[in-house]
Enzyme design. Structure first.
Site: not given
Ligand code: SAM
Ligand code: DTB
Ligand code: SF4
Length: 333
Positions: A71, A75, A78, A117, A148, A208, A280
């Site tokens: 990506c 973030c 992430c 989802c 979702c 959501c 949630r």
């Molecule tokens: N890339 C898209 C975006 O960010 O809008 C969708 C997928 S992204 C992984 C969805 C959400 O997962 C993020 O906004 C964040 O709130 C949550 N998330 C991602 N990594 C996480 C982590 N290590 N711990 C907790 N929540 C996480």
């Molecule tokens: C949300 O708020 N949490 C989910 C879903 N929406 C997409 C993602 C959690 C990701 C946790 C870290 C991972 O497994 O990469």
């Molecule tokens: Fe990309 Fe992860 Fe950020 Fe979603 S949360 S936009 S997958 S870097």
């Protein structure tokens, strides 16, 4: 217990427009909720919870990563940001095939999940991917599951295509307060996120939206995040509250852990501020005790992510969750 109250509880859609749902929260009064003695806060959250929800039911949503890693966003939490992948060692994948996603959804349904989802590690989808995404929504819906997706930012056209396909919910988190946001993400703005949420709402897709706590933010930021969500013109139908999963190799890998009671407080305040929404209990359950999760349910969590995998990190196994439900007298909604 409490059957008479539950049978008269209005449907959540009606309740969205009831005087119980406020959109004029001030930072100070939110902080005052956070500062309540824990027993008073929990009691109030549970009181509000029982007005709108069956306290012994929990909705089960299951996740799948339909496109992992690579990506372009940055973030800090992430594992899927291309810039963190050297550290995390994550292997990026292409968009999965429709049949694979539908087969996995069928398995999730037979395991007890009611919502599927589908998440992609994108800034936003490419128009050339829309046909596949539409087919995924149609295929999962045909199983009788709620759908979702979380794909990043959307254009009006893409939003309309997903709505036409029958998408029930779109997940797009504000992640944290407007003030702390710049510490976590620099590649897109808070306003970009709010614009996407407005687009999804306008298209008639359920929203959501929630965020992450435990990223080194202050209580003011947790309050600020909930203020943003509750002061939207309409509360998100689902509010995921994630505890940071500190993934080794990401910039937040060594961030100080949040006190579990502060996590419970965040759930309770979310419940009070957004009484009709699903709150949630999201990422982070793998490292939470049963007692902590039970406290989160008492604080008003009405839903969990279910299934042994989140997107790239593990989640408790179904059996473990079902055993906990049995001990607590909870059942899937
Ligand atoms: N890339 C898209 C975006 O960010 O809008 C969708 C997928 S992204 C992984 C969805 C959400 O997962 C993020 O906004 C964040 O709130 C949550 N998330 C991602 N990594 C996480 C982590 N290590 N711990 C907790 N929540 C996480
Ligand atoms: C949300 O708020 N949490 C989910 C879903 N929406 C997409 C993602 C959690 C990701 C946790 C870290 C991972 O497994 O990469
Ligand atoms: Fe990309 Fe992860 Fe950020 Fe979603 S949360 S936009 S997958 S870097």
């Amino acid at each position: 217990m409490n059957d008479s109250l539950l049978s008269t509880a209005p449907a959540a859609e009606t309740a969205q427009h009831s005087p119980a749902t406020r959109h004029d929260w001030h930072q100070q009064e939110i902080l005052e909720l956070f500062e309540l003695p824990l027993m008073d806060l929990l009691f109030e959250a549970q009181r509000v919870h029982r007005l709108w929800h069956d306290p012994n039911k929990v909705q089960l949503s299951q996740l799948i990563s339909i496109k992992t890693g690579g990506c372009a966003e940055d973030c800090a939490y992430c594992s899927q940001a291309a810039s963190h992948q050297k550290g995390t060692g994550l292997t990026a994948t292409k968009l999965l095939e429709v049949e694979r996603v539908v087969a996995a959804a069928r398995k999730a349904k037979s395991g007890g999940a009611s919502r599927y989802c589908m998440g992609a590690a994108w800034t936003s989808p490419k128009d050339r991917d829309m046909e596949t995404l539409v087919a995924m929504v149609e295929g999962v819906k045909a199983l009788g599951m709620e759908t979702c997706m979380t794909l990043g930012m959307l254009t009006d056209k893409q939003t309309a295509q997903l709505k036409d396909a029958g998408l029930d919910y779109y997940n797009h988190n504000v992640d944290t307060s407007e003030e702390y946001y710049g510490e976590i993400i620099t590649t897109r703005s808070y306003q970009d996120r709010l614009d996407t949420l407005a687009r999804v709402r306008h298209a008639g897709i359920n929203v959501c939206s929630g965020g992450i706590v435990g990223m080194g933010e202050a209580r003011e930021d947790r309050a600020g995040m909930l203020r943003t969500l509750a002061n939207l013109p309409q509360h998100p139908e689902s509010v995921p509250i994630n505890m940071l999963v500190a993934v080794p190799g990401t910039p937040l890998e060594n961030v100080e852990e949040l006190d579990p009671f502060e996590f419970v407080r965040t759930i309770a305040v979310a419940r009070i501020m957004m009484p009709t929404s699903e709150v949630r209990l999201s990422a982070g359950r793998q490292s939470m005790s049963e007692e902590l999760q039970a406290m989160c349910f008492f604080a008003g969590a009405s839903s969990i992510f279910y299934g042994e995998q989140l997107l790239t990190t593990p989640n408790p196994e179904n059996n473990k969750d079902l055993m906990l439900f049995k001990k607590l007298g909870l059942s899937p909604a």
